[in-house]
Design a protein around this motif. Structure first.
Motif, short mmCIF file in Angstrom:
data_model
loop_
_atom_site.label_atom_id
_atom_site.label_comp_id
_atom_site.label_asym_id
_atom_site.label_seq_id
_atom_site.Cartn_x
_atom_site.Cartn_y
_atom_site.Cartn_z
N GLY A 42 28.90 43.65 49.05
CA GLY A 42 30.20 43.57 49.69
C GLY A 42 31.12 42.54 49.08
N THR A 43 31.00 42.34 47.76
CA THR A 43 31.77 41.27 47.12
C THR A 43 33.08 41.75 46.53
OG1 THR A 43 30.44 41.65 45.13
CG2 THR A 43 29.76 39.85 46.58
N SER A 44 33.36 43.06 46.52
CA SER A 44 34.61 43.53 45.95
C SER A 44 35.75 43.28 46.92
CB SER A 44 34.52 45.03 45.63
OG SER A 44 34.47 45.77 46.83
N ASN A 92 28.74 29.71 47.30
CA ASN A 92 29.60 28.59 46.98
C ASN A 92 30.00 28.63 45.52
OD1 ASN A 92 30.80 26.63 48.60
ND2 ASN A 92 29.52 24.98 47.81
N GLY A 93 31.14 28.06 45.19
CA GLY A 93 31.60 28.00 43.81
C GLY A 93 32.45 29.18 43.42
N LYS A 98 37.92 37.59 40.33
CA LYS A 98 37.42 36.23 40.50
C LYS A 98 37.12 36.02 41.98
CE LYS A 98 38.42 31.34 39.60
NZ LYS A 98 39.41 30.36 39.07
N VAL A 99 35.92 35.53 42.26
CA VAL A 99 35.51 35.26 43.63
C VAL A 99 35.23 33.77 43.76
CG1 VAL A 99 33.84 35.77 45.46
CG2 VAL A 99 34.48 37.56 43.82
N ALA A 140 39.05 36.20 46.88
CA ALA A 140 38.48 37.23 46.02
C ALA A 140 39.57 38.20 45.61
CB ALA A 140 37.36 37.98 46.75
N GLY A 141 39.85 38.28 44.31
CA GLY A 141 40.92 39.16 43.88
C GLY A 141 40.76 39.62 42.45
#
Length: 406
Positions: A173-175, A105-106, A66-67, A251-252
């Motif tokens: 780069g979202t992980s 955002n969000g 979930k980010v 982010a996890g």
């Protein structure tokens, strides 16, 4: 009133410079230990925990994450970011450059899979709609299920590992792992690094590495990185604001499995009837053959600096002030006109005026007068004489920098 090339280049790199700070060779370690706030784990120093992360050789995993991002953007920012404020990621172009901007955002649910450096997959879930970004050898695919659009880029060098950095950039780069690596690279002598309470993330025991700015004036209170106690993989990253409140970025993993994903996880064939757009193979281009856009993705700021830069092509010089978490980028747009003149001009782009309306209150100091664009992370002071001061610092810090460098 077109923006000159130097101004575009300066604006594009302003925020990354301000947020990341000046990377340094050493990290200031605080000899703190994990306590009994979570799972009972052997004591570990910050140095040992960083070494554990660096030594981790895990290359295969799958799971869900979930980010959540809360930048505190003004209302107009939703439009400037291409609808980022809505929280959805489906719909519109399948180009990853367009999609990643919508994650500003969000909250978003992400399914993650990886099998070494040549096969990764991210799927952003928005209700029944999904957006998938898939790297499989020489191919990178983007698929928007709602729009039934496909973006494809073929790069033979990627299969041989010659262009993996570019592919990683495509994946956004979202992980949690990539975010953690970026944070650790930016840590330097202006950072206190310690080990906080232990935790459980996605059902796994974890240590928490805590990074805090030594300097005053930063909008960042701390960064917490939860590290898997067994294999050293970062499981969660939280960016906390100095002003308090919920995390700016959280982010996890909510579920993770370190077994090898099946090969068909990374297989992709464009669905029947889907619109397919071929991306450019050369670096520095997106699927439409245009340069990548940093702050140019904000049409209001782009128009604003374009209007202030005049038609003579001068200006656009950037100077880095300070260091570490207190870094500020000073951009001299070569203004031929001030904010007040731009505000009253009949010829000014409407995007520029809309952007001005979205800015915070006016400020003044030895530098003169200006306006502040404020978020929970990055703030920018735009002076009446056309200079821009931007950084992950408070409004007061920007005013002080403007006074000292007028």
């Amino acid at each position: 009133m077109a923006t000159n090339a130097k101004t575009r280049k300066a604006a594009r790199y302003a925020v990354p410079v301000a947020v990341a700070g000046v990377a340094a060779a050493t990290v200031a370690m605080v000899p703190a230990f994990a306590n009994s706030g979570g799972p009972d784990l052997p004591k570990m120093t910050a140095q040992q925990l960083i070494e554990k992360v660096a030594a981790s050789d895990v290359q295969q995993l799958s799971g869900s994450a979930k980010v959540s991002t809360d930048l505190g953007l003004p209302k107009l920012a939703s439009g400037l970011l291409g609808g980022a404020g809505g929280g959805g990621v489906a719909g519109g172009s399948a180009n990853p450059e367009d999609k990643i901007a919508q994650l500003a955002n969000g909250s978003h649910t992400v399914r993650v899979a990886a099998d070494g450096p040549d096969r990764q997959k991210l799927t952003f879930v928005d209700g029944k709609d999904e957006y998938s970004l898939i790297h499989n050898g020489a191919d990178v695919w983007g698929y928007d299920s709602k729009a039934n659009e496909v973006w494809h880029e073929k790069n033979p060098e990627a299969a041989a590992g010659g262009d993996r950095k570019k592919t990683a950039d495509r994946l956004g780069g979202t992980s949690p792992q990539q975010l953690a690596q970026d944070v650790l690279k930016a840590a330097g002598p202006t950072t206190d690094v310690s080990v906080g309470e232990t935790a459980q993330v996605a059902g796994r025991d974890a240590y928490q590495l805590v990074l805090k700015p030594k300097q005053s004036g930063s909008t960042v209170g701390s960064v917490k990185i939860a590290v898997d106690a067994k294999n050293g993989v970062p499981l969660r990253v939280q960016l906390l604001a100095a002003e308090g409140g919920k995390p700016i970025v959280d982010a996890g993993f909510t579920k993770v499995d370190f077994a090898k994903p099946s090969a068909d996880t990374f297989a992709f064939t464009a669905p029947k009837g889907a619109k397919v757009t071929e991306g450019a193979a050369e670096a520095g281009k997106d699927g439409h053959g245009k340069e990548f856009k940093g702050l140019d993705a904000f049409p209001g700021l782009d128009a604003l600096t374009g209007g202030m830069g005049g038609k003579d092509g001068k200006g656009g010089e950037t100077k880095v002030l300070g260091e570490g978490w207190a870094t500020i980028a000073r951009i001299d747009t070569g203004a031929g006109k001030g904010l007040q003149e731009l505000e009253n001009s009949k010829d000014a782009p409407k995007e520029a005026k809309q952007f001005l309306d979205s800015l915070g209150g006016k400020v003044n100091g030895k530098f003169g007068e200006g306006r502040v664009f404020k978020t929970r992370l990055v703030n920018a002071l735009i002076t009446d004489d056309g200079k821009v001061y931007v950084g992950a610092v408070t409004k007061d810090a920007l005013v002080q920098a403007a006074d000292a460098n007028k």
